[in-house]
Design a protein around this motif. Structure first.
Motif, short mmCIF file in Angstrom:
data_model
loop_
_atom_site.label_atom_id
_atom_site.label_comp_id
_atom_site.label_asym_id
_atom_site.label_seq_id
_atom_site.Cartn_x
_atom_site.Cartn_y
_atom_site.Cartn_z
N CYS A 1 53.00 23.43 62.19
CA CYS A 1 54.36 23.49 61.66
C CYS A 1 55.40 23.43 62.78
CB CYS A 1 54.55 24.74 60.81
SG CYS A 1 54.31 26.27 61.74
N TYR A 2 54.98 23.00 63.96
CA TYR A 2 55.88 22.97 65.11
C TYR A 2 56.15 21.55 65.59
CZ TYR A 2 55.00 27.94 65.41
OH TYR A 2 54.91 29.28 65.13
N LEU A 3 57.35 21.34 66.10
CA LEU A 3 57.75 20.11 66.76
C LEU A 3 57.93 20.41 68.24
CD1 LEU A 3 60.47 18.99 64.21
CD2 LEU A 3 58.23 17.94 64.55
N PHE A 4 57.72 19.41 69.08
CA PHE A 4 57.86 19.57 70.52
C PHE A 4 58.78 18.48 71.05
CE2 PHE A 4 53.98 21.58 69.33
CZ PHE A 4 53.88 22.68 70.15
N ASP A 5 59.63 18.86 72.01
CA ASP A 5 60.52 17.88 72.60
C ASP A 5 59.95 17.36 73.92
OD1 ASP A 5 61.20 19.69 74.64
OD2 ASP A 5 63.14 20.17 73.79
N ILE A 6 60.66 16.42 74.50
CA ILE A 6 60.21 15.76 75.72
C ILE A 6 60.05 16.73 76.89
CG2 ILE A 6 62.51 15.12 76.55
CD1 ILE A 6 61.22 12.32 77.18
N ASP A 7 60.75 17.87 76.83
CA ASP A 7 60.65 18.88 77.89
C ASP A 7 59.58 19.93 77.61
OD1 ASP A 7 62.79 17.75 79.38
OD2 ASP A 7 64.21 18.70 77.98
N GLY A 8 58.83 19.79 76.51
CA GLY A 8 57.77 20.74 76.18
C GLY A 8 58.23 21.93 75.36
N ASN A 9 59.51 21.98 74.98
CA ASN A 9 60.01 23.08 74.15
C ASN A 9 59.43 22.96 72.74
OD1 ASN A 9 61.81 24.25 76.14
ND2 ASN A 9 63.05 22.43 75.84
N ARG A 10 59.10 24.10 72.14
CA ARG A 10 58.51 24.15 70.80
C ARG A 10 59.55 24.64 69.80
NH1 ARG A 10 53.64 28.14 69.09
NH2 ARG A 10 55.35 29.62 69.22
#
Length: 91
Positions: free
Chosen positions: A21-30
């Protein structure tokens, strides 16, 4: 409408992938995807193999048909299953 000026998207995260249920951005933030995109990813971002196989089969033969043009086997099957699950008065 949904689309507008690009300035509204300045500073928003660039999402690269999802897990559960998580998304991650290009910087690795969840990020917790509390919307689950309303309809698209109700199973989370790690769909079971059976769901992936079914989607792959459907996409390989007929990804989309506008409902006003005709009917499809998958739409008829879905309607039949729903009619078995829902109360008869819903017709």
């Amino acid at each position: 409408g949904t689309w507008g000026t690009g300035s509204a998207f300045r500073g928003v995260p660039l999402i690269t992938h999802g897990e559960g249920c998580y998304l991650f951005d290009i910087d690795g933030n969840r990020y917790l995807d509390w919307t689950s995109q309303t309809l698209c990813v109700n199973l989370g971002y790690n769909a079971p193999p059976a769901v992936l196989d079914a989607a792959r089969r459907q996409l390989s033969c007929l990804p989309m048909v506008y409902g006003g043009l005709g009917n499809t086997e998958i739409r008829i099957r879905c309607a039949s299953l729903l009619s078995e699950l829902l109360p008869a008065e819903l017709g």
